[in-house]
Design an enzyme around this catalytic site. Sequence first.
Site, PDB file in Angstrom:
ATOM      1  CE  LYS A 190      43.424 -43.246 -24.224  1.00 58.63           C
ATOM      2  NZ  LYS A 190      43.069 -44.136 -22.973  1.00 58.63           N
ATOM      3  CB  VAL A 249      47.904 -42.722 -28.337  1.00 56.32           C
ATOM      4  CG1 VAL A 249      48.921 -42.944 -28.608  1.00 56.32           C
ATOM      5  CG2 VAL A 249      46.986 -43.238 -28.011  1.00 56.32           C
ATOM      6  CB  ALA A 295      46.615 -46.721 -30.466  1.00 53.55           C
ATOM      7  CB  SER A 296      41.698 -45.111 -33.151  1.00 53.85           C
ATOM      8  OG  SER A 296      40.372 -44.865 -32.905  1.00 53.85           O
ATOM      9  CB  ALA A 297      40.471 -46.990 -27.986  1.00 60.13           C
ATOM     10  CB  SER A 298      35.077 -46.538 -27.938  1.00 55.25           C
ATOM     11  OG  SER A 298      35.501 -47.376 -26.839  1.00 55.25           O
ATOM     12  CB  ILE A 299      37.543 -43.109 -24.438  1.00 54.72           C
ATOM     13  CG1 ILE A 299      36.297 -44.617 -24.059  1.00 54.72           C
ATOM     14  CG2 ILE A 299      37.468 -42.640 -24.139  1.00 54.72           C
ATOM     15  CD1 ILE A 299      35.163 -43.274 -23.910  1.00 54.72           C
ATOM     16  CB  ALA A 300      41.023 -41.269 -26.255  1.00 57.51           C
ATOM     17  CG  ASP A 341      40.697 -52.916 -20.968  1.00 55.86           C
ATOM     18  OD1 ASP A 341      40.178 -53.586 -21.260  1.00 55.86           O
ATOM     19  OD2 ASP A 341      41.216 -52.012 -21.389  1.00 55.86           O
TER      20      ASP A 341
END
Length: 504
Positions: free
Chosen positions: A146, A132, A125-130, A281
């Site tokens: 993470k 996994v 998984a990938s997001a704007s901050i970190a 969230d």
Amino acid sequence: MRFFRLLKILAVSFRFGLDEFFLSHERLRLLRPVVRAATFWRKLDRARGERLRLALEALGPIFVKFGQMLSTRRDLLPPDIADELAKLQDQVPPFPSSIALKTLEEVYGKPVNEVFLLFDAEPVASASIAQVHLAVLHDGTEVAVKVLRPGIAPVIAHDIALMDTGALLLEIVWPDAKRLKVREVVTEFARHLDDELDLMREASNCSQLRRNFLDSPLLLVPEVYWDYCYSSVMVMQRVKGTPISHVTALREQGVDIPRLARVGVEIFFTQVFRDGYFHADMHPGNIFVGSDGRYIAVDFGIMGTLTDEDKNYLAQNFLAFFRRDYKRVAEAHVEAGWAPKNTRVNDFETAIRAVCEPIFDKPLSEISFGRVLLRLFQTSRQFNVEIQPQLVMLQKTLLNIEGLGRDLDPNLDLWTTAKPYLENWMAEQLGWRGLSRRLHKEATSWAVIMPQFPRLMHHALTEIRTSALEEKMDQFILEKKRETRRLTIFIVLLIVVILWHLGK
């Protein structure tokens, strides 16, 4: 760096025609034909909301995240812009695995294979901050790791500074900017980003929520492995489940979908009213369903908190809504100080009824809470009701719950599901059970205070006598100073008169 970043922001804004927001100001109306003629080559046939969304996507993950947060502030944005920003996707490209491995080695001070028995370099998984990664500890425990995006903090700081400057300029040239509190929105966004940049804080959020739902048949929260956690790395229990948005797969697994929808509502109200601490969230990407039918929550960077006063106010409002007691809703707003004391309750009641009455006795498929909230905000604004900052996250979560409910069971009757829970909570808070619980809670403090009561009373009386004596002494001294000043003036005048006579 900030200068070149600013140039890019300006270039992207110009390409997507965001200057339209500035040119809408009456003072700049003379510039509109000039700008249009000078930029005739630009194709701006798309709606303004769509162009804003595309511009934020072009500027990168921080601006995308800002757009996501903005989309929840339907009390501040025009509907067309809020609806378009809600389309922003959560997924962003991952950063290279070599950088993630380097970050882990720097944090732990040893090679990754000495920390983990197995480590999957490909992120799940990938997001704007970190992002996994999956791993296995040396004792065989499966974990999720993470890792914070390296170098993200200065990028965020620069972008936030530019956003704040842009918001200031917007308030100067755009008539609605001050009313929409653009700078306050940027400040709120920066505060949430600061929380998400510290993974130790997210780990503590996860740990608290897990403790609140330990052994719960409703919600599973992963365990945090503190020995492996740092500000830029968080290691927690690997949880396995089906994304809650995969309704077909859940049905194939034999999951009772209508029950799952009702349990989601119960989890939400339990977090809000029992604990005053809730996952803020709750979009489908952060919620899974385990093999035992329990909800599984992940990503704890954004959490909401409520005081006892907030919870009591909300419960009274929810129950009044469910009972269609709109006068009580209006009175609660005035009593809480959210509406001015001189508000005409009957007029406010009529306005609230016009918004809420049409939605009752309808299934969730025929209700849009986003529109209801928007109309409530618009109505509240007419009566100078202040939108409370501590409830913004709750409003956002309610919109997330709406989306989840629609995906799971469009026929879910939210009112029937939530009303018994709220009535039971209010009975525990305001009835005999509530009184008994509060007395029991305060008993320990009273047991400590009661033996000290005579001494405390003696001290209090002594302080009162001392204060009274000091006050009298101060008055006596002040009066003596006044007498001395008057006597001095008299003596000076007498000397002047004597000298004048002698001079004659």
